[in-house]
Design a protein around this motif. Structure first.
Motif, PDB file in Angstrom:
ATOM      1  N   LEU A 181       0.847  -1.194   0.000  1.00 53.50           N
ATOM      2  CA  LEU A 181       0.000   0.000   0.000  1.00 53.50           C
ATOM      3  C   LEU A 181       0.882   1.243   0.000  1.00 53.50           C
ATOM      4  N   ALA A 182       0.430   2.269  -0.675  1.00 57.52           N
ATOM      5  CA  ALA A 182       1.127   3.550  -0.628  1.00 57.52           C
ATOM      6  C   ALA A 182       0.919   4.194   0.734  1.00 57.52           C
ATOM      7  N   HIS A 219      -1.061  -9.492   5.453  1.00 58.13           N
ATOM      8  CA  HIS A 219       0.284  -9.582   4.885  1.00 58.13           C
ATOM      9  C   HIS A 219       0.597  -8.363   4.015  1.00 58.13           C
ATOM     10  N   VAL A 220      -0.419  -7.751   3.428  1.00 60.08           N
ATOM     11  CA  VAL A 220      -0.172  -6.524   2.662  1.00 60.08           C
ATOM     12  C   VAL A 220       0.310  -5.409   3.589  1.00 60.08           C
ATOM     13  N   LEU A 221      -0.251  -5.315   4.787  1.00 61.20           N
ATOM     14  CA  LEU A 221       0.234  -4.325   5.748  1.00 61.20           C
ATOM     15  C   LEU A 221       1.647  -4.651   6.212  1.00 61.20           C
ATOM     16  N   ARG A 222       1.974  -5.933   6.309  1.00 64.43           N
ATOM     17  CA  ARG A 222       3.357  -6.334   6.642  1.00 64.43           C
ATOM     18  C   ARG A 222       4.303  -5.912   5.519  1.00 64.43           C
ATOM     19  N   HIS A 223       3.872  -6.120   4.261  1.00 66.50           N
ATOM     20  CA  HIS A 223       4.690  -5.669   3.130  1.00 66.50           C
ATOM     21  C   HIS A 223       4.846  -4.155   3.139  1.00 66.50           C
ATOM     22  N   SER A 278       4.671  -2.841  13.434  1.00 70.74           N
ATOM     23  CA  SER A 278       5.659  -3.846  13.835  1.00 70.74           C
ATOM     24  C   SER A 278       5.893  -4.909  12.779  1.00 70.74           C
ATOM     25  N   GLY A 279       5.062  -4.958  11.729  1.00 72.78           N
ATOM     26  CA  GLY A 279       5.280  -5.931  10.661  1.00 72.78           C
ATOM     27  C   GLY A 279       5.032  -7.365  11.072  1.00 72.78           C
ATOM     28  N   LEU A 280       4.058  -7.600  11.943  1.00 75.42           N
ATOM     29  CA  LEU A 280       3.785  -8.959  12.411  1.00 75.42           C
ATOM     30  C   LEU A 280       3.049  -9.761  11.349  1.00 75.42           C
ATOM     31  N   ARG A 281       3.250 -11.071  11.378  1.00 80.29           N
ATOM     32  CA  ARG A 281       2.423 -11.974  10.586  1.00 80.29           C
ATOM     33  C   ARG A 281       1.060 -12.104  11.250  1.00 80.29           C
ATOM     34  N   ALA A 282       0.082 -12.566  10.474  1.00 77.64           N
ATOM     35  CA  ALA A 282      -1.276 -12.669  11.006  1.00 77.64           C
ATOM     36  C   ALA A 282      -1.344 -13.599  12.209  1.00 77.64           C
ATOM     37  N   VAL A 320      -4.431  -2.994  13.876  1.00 77.61           N
ATOM     38  CA  VAL A 320      -3.849  -2.301  12.724  1.00 77.61           C
ATOM     39  C   VAL A 320      -2.538  -1.632  13.106  1.00 77.61           C
ATOM     40  N   GLU A 321      -2.464  -1.049  14.298  1.00 74.66           N
ATOM     41  CA  GLU A 321      -1.219  -0.414  14.739  1.00 74.66           C
ATOM     42  C   GLU A 321      -0.079  -1.428  14.806  1.00 74.66           C
TER      43      GLU A 321
END
Length: 428
Positions: free
Chosen positions: A244-245, A373-377, A281-285, A275-276
């Motif tokens: 995501l941008a 996973h998109v938020l992790r990316h 933090s880039g956590l997996r689901a 979401v935070e």
């Protein structure tokens, strides 16, 4: 009593003591069948000459000895308890015999585990017929169970890995009418041909599962051949990760702020914390939904969690994430095990997907574009664009191989190319 009589009495006592010791030794050595088996193998009791070491005991004899010793002692304690004791002892003896047998073949001993399959060993038990494909005693379900058991016990495979591998193998078994474990190379070729419409990554995973499954059956002696050696892996081609941008992420948080301002309900507070942590933090689901109750502490700035493959790593937790988690944790009962409880366990990954897609739709972002996973990316891509190095990013994401982290450099390169093509004076 005269001296001669006293001497005879002492000699008789010594003889009785020796006989008692011999009787105890015979009683401990097992049944008559076991003694006959040992007498038929004189080398098992004596060295082979020239200082040779004593050979390893025969597993079958050990099992007979264990039956006799435990059966006799439990019968003395009571018939009801004795029957159960004999069963447990025989299971343990079988596990020991199995370990000796596999170790004598030069193969790493199997592991005896507690539970319904106590003292089970993949090499078979002494006195028990070894499952074999030729006589039909090993079905597809049994072979798959043995393979997954090995993955969990010897390789420490994660729960989701076991579920995915088991699903792939069961689907393959259904396609071959329950004859996967007995499949010939032609059968596997037909099976692989049916994967033509699947994605490249899916075909690669299914082929890898089959190759490892049949290699396991061959190594354990359940098959004499390995028909999966001819299955070719597709050429590796990893697509760029979806992300995501920064503007899209800002819209997500703007909608969250509006929700909390209108109604600071426990559901909205929980969504804000989710979401935070995902983006901050880039956590997996799975790592996120299964966080322990006190994994995130205010003022600590980081959290230590157990990630994929049971590996622990340190992840950053920003101030905004700490405040969101603290607000949510106030609504979690003190006795709960997880930070995001749901029923008797924790929040499911499916429910997390649903919550994110609903938030994306409210923010005007197509739900198909977003996932945990998109938020992790997005976390990784935005860090890299901000100047983070690959090694730091690898540590934060918990990647075992830096080649997995390098995929984000392609995302950054694409952004640079787009910048040149849109801003350069000679661009079209």
């Amino acid at each position: 009593m005269g001296p001669a009589r006293q001497q005879r009495r002492r000699a008789g006592d010594a003889r009785a003591f020796r006989n008692l010791g011999r009787r105890r030794q015979r009683r401990a050595s097992g049944t008559a069948a076991a003694r006959r088996a040992r007498r038929a193998r004189p080398d098992a009791r004596r060295g082979l000459g020239g200082g040779a070491h004593r050979p390893r005991p025969d597993p079958g004899v050990q099992q007979l000895d264990a039956r006799a010793r435990i059966g006799r002692s439990t019968r003395q304690r009571g018939r009801g308890r004795g029957a159960r004791g004999v069963g447990a002892a025989v299971r343990l003896a079988r596990g020991a015999a199995c370990t000796f047998r596999r170790d004598r073949r030069g193969v790493r001993p199997g592991r005896a585990r507690a539970g319904g399959a106590a003292a089970r060993c993949r090499g078979g038990h002494a006195g028990v017929t070894r499952p074999d494909l030729s006589d039909g005693s090993l079905t597809d379900g049994g072979a798959i169970a043995l393979y997954l058991d090995m993955l969990a016990a010897e390789q420490g495979a994660a729960k989701n890995t076991l579920l995915a591998y088991g699903r792939d193998l069961r689907l393959a078994s259904e396609d071959l009418s329950g004859q996967l474990a007995r499949a010939a190379p032609a059968d596997l070729a037909r099976l692989v041909a049916g994967w033509s419409g699947l994605a490249r990554a899916t075909v690669a995973r299914k082929g890898s599962v089959l190759r490892r499954f049949f290699a396991f059956l061959a190594a354990e002696g359940h098959r004499a051949d390995d028909p999966a050696q001819l299955i070719e892996a597709p050429a590796p081609a990893r697509p760029l990760p979806k992300t995501l941008a920064e503007g899209d992420v800002a819209r997500l948080f703007a909608v969250l702020s509006e929700r909390l301002a209108a109604d600071a309900s426990p559901a909205n507070l929980r969504l804000s914390a989710l979401v935070e942590l995902l983006y901050g933090s880039g956590l997996r689901a799975t790592e996120l939904v299964s966080l322990p109750r006190h994994a995130v502490r205010t003022g600590q700035g980081h959290a230590i969690l157990t990630g994929k493959g049971g590996k622990q790593r340190l992840v950053p937790v920003g101030g905004a994430a700490e405040r969101a988690v603290a607000a949510h944790a106030a609504n979690v009962a003190p006795g709960e095990r997880y930070l995001f409880p749901s029923g008797a366990s924790h929040l499911s990954r499916v429910r997390l997907f649903q919550l994110l897609k609903g938030l994306a739709a409210e923010a005007g972002i197509p739900p198909a574009r977003i996932s945990p996973h998109v938020l992790r990316h997005a976390f990784a891509t935005h860090l890299l664009e901000g100047g983070a190095d690959l090694r730091t990013l690898q540590t934060l994401l918990g990647h075992a191989d830096i080649a997995t982290t390098q995929i984000y450099t392609h995302v950054q390169s694409k952004a640079l190319v787009d910048l040149v093509n849109t801003r350069h004076p000679l661009a079209d």
